[in-house]
Design a protein around this motif. Structure first.
Motif, short mmCIF file in Angstrom:
data_model
loop_
_atom_site.label_atom_id
_atom_site.label_comp_id
_atom_site.label_asym_id
_atom_site.label_seq_id
_atom_site.Cartn_x
_atom_site.Cartn_y
_atom_site.Cartn_z
N ILE A 123 -7.60 -25.96 19.03
CA ILE A 123 -7.35 -24.52 19.15
C ILE A 123 -8.48 -23.84 19.93
CG2 ILE A 123 -7.26 -22.36 17.80
CD1 ILE A 123 -4.69 -23.81 17.51
N PHE A 124 -9.71 -24.23 19.61
CA PHE A 124 -10.87 -23.63 20.27
C PHE A 124 -10.85 -23.93 21.77
CE2 PHE A 124 -15.50 -24.05 21.43
CZ PHE A 124 -15.75 -22.69 21.48
N GLY A 127 -8.04 -21.98 23.43
CA GLY A 127 -8.01 -20.54 23.19
C GLY A 127 -8.63 -19.70 24.27
N PRO A 128 -8.43 -18.36 24.20
CA PRO A 128 -7.63 -17.63 23.21
C PRO A 128 -6.12 -17.89 23.36
CG PRO A 128 -9.18 -16.17 24.34
CD PRO A 128 -9.17 -17.48 25.09
N LEU B 175 -18.26 -20.28 16.64
CA LEU B 175 -17.37 -20.52 17.79
C LEU B 175 -17.59 -19.43 18.85
CD1 LEU B 175 -14.20 -21.57 15.79
CD2 LEU B 175 -15.64 -23.05 17.22
N ARG B 179 -18.76 -20.30 22.66
CA ARG B 179 -17.99 -19.89 23.84
C ARG B 179 -18.80 -18.97 24.74
NH1 ARG B 179 -12.11 -17.95 22.61
NH2 ARG B 179 -11.74 -20.20 22.40
N TRP B 241 -15.59 -25.08 9.71
CA TRP B 241 -15.83 -25.76 10.98
C TRP B 241 -16.12 -24.75 12.09
CZ3 TRP B 241 -13.68 -25.70 15.85
CH2 TRP B 241 -14.10 -26.72 16.70
#
Ligand SMILES: [Zn+2]
Lengths: 149, 425
Positions: A123-124, A127-128, B175, B179, B241
């Motif tokens: 998913i990461f 994503g988004p 996360l 990113r 996670w």
């Protein structure tokens, strides 16, 4: 809808107009609608609804329903057993950061994704991702959730 | 807002108990909540060379009344510290409590109402009153502690709909950080390992810390020769996670205290007072962030106010503690403050720069993970550590060069962003 409410919570006196905004929100959610307040002064949404525009402090607003469409920015998970007993049956569950089309940031349970490092990594990396709001019927309360579109 | 104190205020005395479990830790075992509060208060009063008869008001913080079962706490503590017939209050700003108490005390002193204020924080997150016993205690199940703690979080909508502290405070933030700065999840994991290693090293050098084992010692206890291998094993699972359980707070019982007075008065009491140069407090309900989980607006506002009141910039900082219930959150705050370069906090941890003997020392008491977290007492434990470092009295973990200016940031769940600036006098 990711699940249908099986029964309505028993209607209570006093009449509908005396309901708190909190109860109105959950009543709307039970019907698959996402109740917000739209400010008549600044035009922005307070979601879920409160007694005042959370952005400008105006008390002048009207009820509005959000589309439930948005983007899932990030998804992680919690622990099992969870802190709240309401969610003992579904923990560990995926929990995400969502930006709705209306510009509202929401955090909510994400359905249809496993709470594993492999699934969340996928998913990461993708994503988004677009998501739609849905309603999970817990035994005592409808709960806002999201599913991948 | 004028955002200034009309008179200089200083900390004349500090106290802090061991943080731990009142059923297990030798320094706490067998004591009542009144007694651990008194231990911290006595240390602070004796550090200031006064008794509670010499103060004007006692502010006692306690956040989780469910386990302490002592509302109006200041009245219930007064007889245990010699502070009968004083002014005061029970107050709470959750995990920012004690430093918000210092700010309230500074306001009362600088306004000319009180000369000296004793601030105490006391909290029991591991143990609670057993039945109706006045002295027996029992363990609190972890889920119960989190349920009670989450009562400080949006009770109309967030908690009822599955609000999850582990994702919100850790996984989603991690996360967002990865990113934003192009950091791989595996490099993030390595950075978190090194940060935990540093905090546990500090805890191992602190006899008051909740966790006094180094990460290497923990790994050995679990049968691993290599701590990094242990870190990635099922013995250190993901709580959210990509964040693992050893990047989190450990819960504790404990108490902390400080005596505040006008700067000149503090100097007369204690040859090594520490000036409370500035503070900033800013709260927010959820969401704490929108599309950038690394940026928390209320922390920025609180920090800007504290720095402006103190007349400092990030370049002046010699020592920093940021709230590190979640290690990645603490890094984001330190980067927002300008103490660490944006996106380089984990690299700094890997290079050992955040150690007590590094060039960007942080949380030398061990932080929330190793020193432990006793909600309303914790901010006082952070200030206690900063004062020890500024006085050159932090023992084995003493920074080679005593800090002149320190900033302490705390998150009062959920959320009271609080930053205070301390200065050597
Ligand atoms: Zn408005």
């Amino acid at each position: 809808m990711c699940a249908q409410a099986t029964q309505r919570v028993e209607a209570r006196a006093p009449a509908a107009e005396a309901k708190s905004y909190v109860e109105q929100y959950y009543d709307a959610l039970r019907d698959g609608r996402f109740l917000a307040h739209k400010c008549r002064k600044c035009g922005r949404y307070t979601f879920p609804p409160t007694t005042c525009c959370e952005h400008c402090g105006s008390w002048d607003f009207e009820a509005a329903y959000l589309s439930g469409r948005g983007m899932l920015l990030y998804a992680s998970h919690g622990i099992a057993p969870p802190p709240h007993p309401r969610f003992a049956g579904i923990a560990p569950y995926v929990y995400g950061q969502i930006m709705l089309d209306e510009g509202v940031a929401v955090q909510a349970i994400v359905r249809g994704v496993e709470a594993t490092p492999q699934a969340l990594r996928a998913i990461f990396e993708r994503g988004p991702l677009p998501v739609n709001a849905c309603v999970m019927s817990m035994t005592d309360l409808p709960v806002l959730a999201f599913e991948l579109a | 807002m004028r955002n200034r104190l009309s008179e200089k205020v200083a900390i004349a005395g500090v106290g802090c108990t061991r943080f731990g479990n009142m059923l297990e830790a030798p320094e706490l075992k067998g004591k009542s909540i009144q007694e651990i509060a008194a231990d911290a208060a006595r240390e602070a009063l004796e550090d200031a060379h006064i008794t509670a008869q010499d103060i004007d008001a006692v502010y006692v913080g306690n956040a989780m009344v469910h386990s302490s079962q002592t509302p109006a706490t200041q009245t219930q503590i007064a007889k245990w510290i010699g502070a009968q017939f004083k002014a005061g209050m029970h107050f709470e700003a959750q995990c920012s409590t004690t430093n918000v108490g210092a700010a309230l005390a500074a306001q009362a002193i600088a306004s000319g109402v009180y000369d000296r204020v004793l601030v105490i924080g006391v909290e029991t997150t591991r143990t609670r009153v057993k039945g109706y016993s006045p002295y027996e205690r029992e363990a609190i199940p972890a889920q119960q502690t989190w349920l009670w703690t989450d009562m400080a979080v949006n009770q109309a909508y967030s908690v009822p709909q599955g609000y999850d502290i582990f994702s919100t405070y850790n996984g989603l933030l991690a996360l967002g950080y990865c990113r934003k700065y192009g950091i791989s999840v595996d490099d993030f994991d390595r950075g978190m390992f090194e940060l935990c290693r540093t905090r546990r090293l500090h805890g191992s050098m602190n006899p008051k810390a909740n966790e006094q084992e180094t990460l290497e010692q923990v790994a050995t206890r679990y049968g691993f020769d290599d701590a990094w291998e242990f870190w990635r094993s099922p013995e250190n699972p993901f709580c959210a996670w990509p964040s693992r359980v050893r990047s989190l707070v450990t819960t504790a019982d404990g108490a902390s205290a400080m005596v505040l007075a006008r700067a000149g008065d503090a100097k007369a009491m204690n040859p090594q007072p520490v000036e409370l140069k500035g503070f900033g407090i800013c709260h927010s309900d959820l969401p704490w962030y929108t599309d950038d989980p690394t940026f928390w607006k209320f922390d920025k506002i609180a920090t800007d106010q504290a720095f402006a009141m103190a007349g400092i910039t990030a370049a002046d900082l010699d020592y920093v503690h940021t709230h590190d219930c979640s290690h990645i959150s603490g890094i984001c705050t330190a980067e927002m403050m300008g103490y660490l370069e944006a996106g380089k906090g984990l690299q700094a941890a890997c290079e050992g720069r955040l150690r007590f003997d590094g060039d960007r020392p942080m949380s030398t008491h061990g932080g929330r993970h190793a020193f432990g977290h006793a909600w309303a007492a914790s901010a006082g434990s952070d200030t206690y550590e900063a004062v020890l470092q500024m006085r050159g009295k932090a023992g084995k973990r003493q920074m080679p060069k005593r800090p002149e200016i320190a900033a302490i940031h705390t998150h009062g769940y959920a959320m009271v962003g609080t930053t205070i600036v301390l200065g050597a006098m």
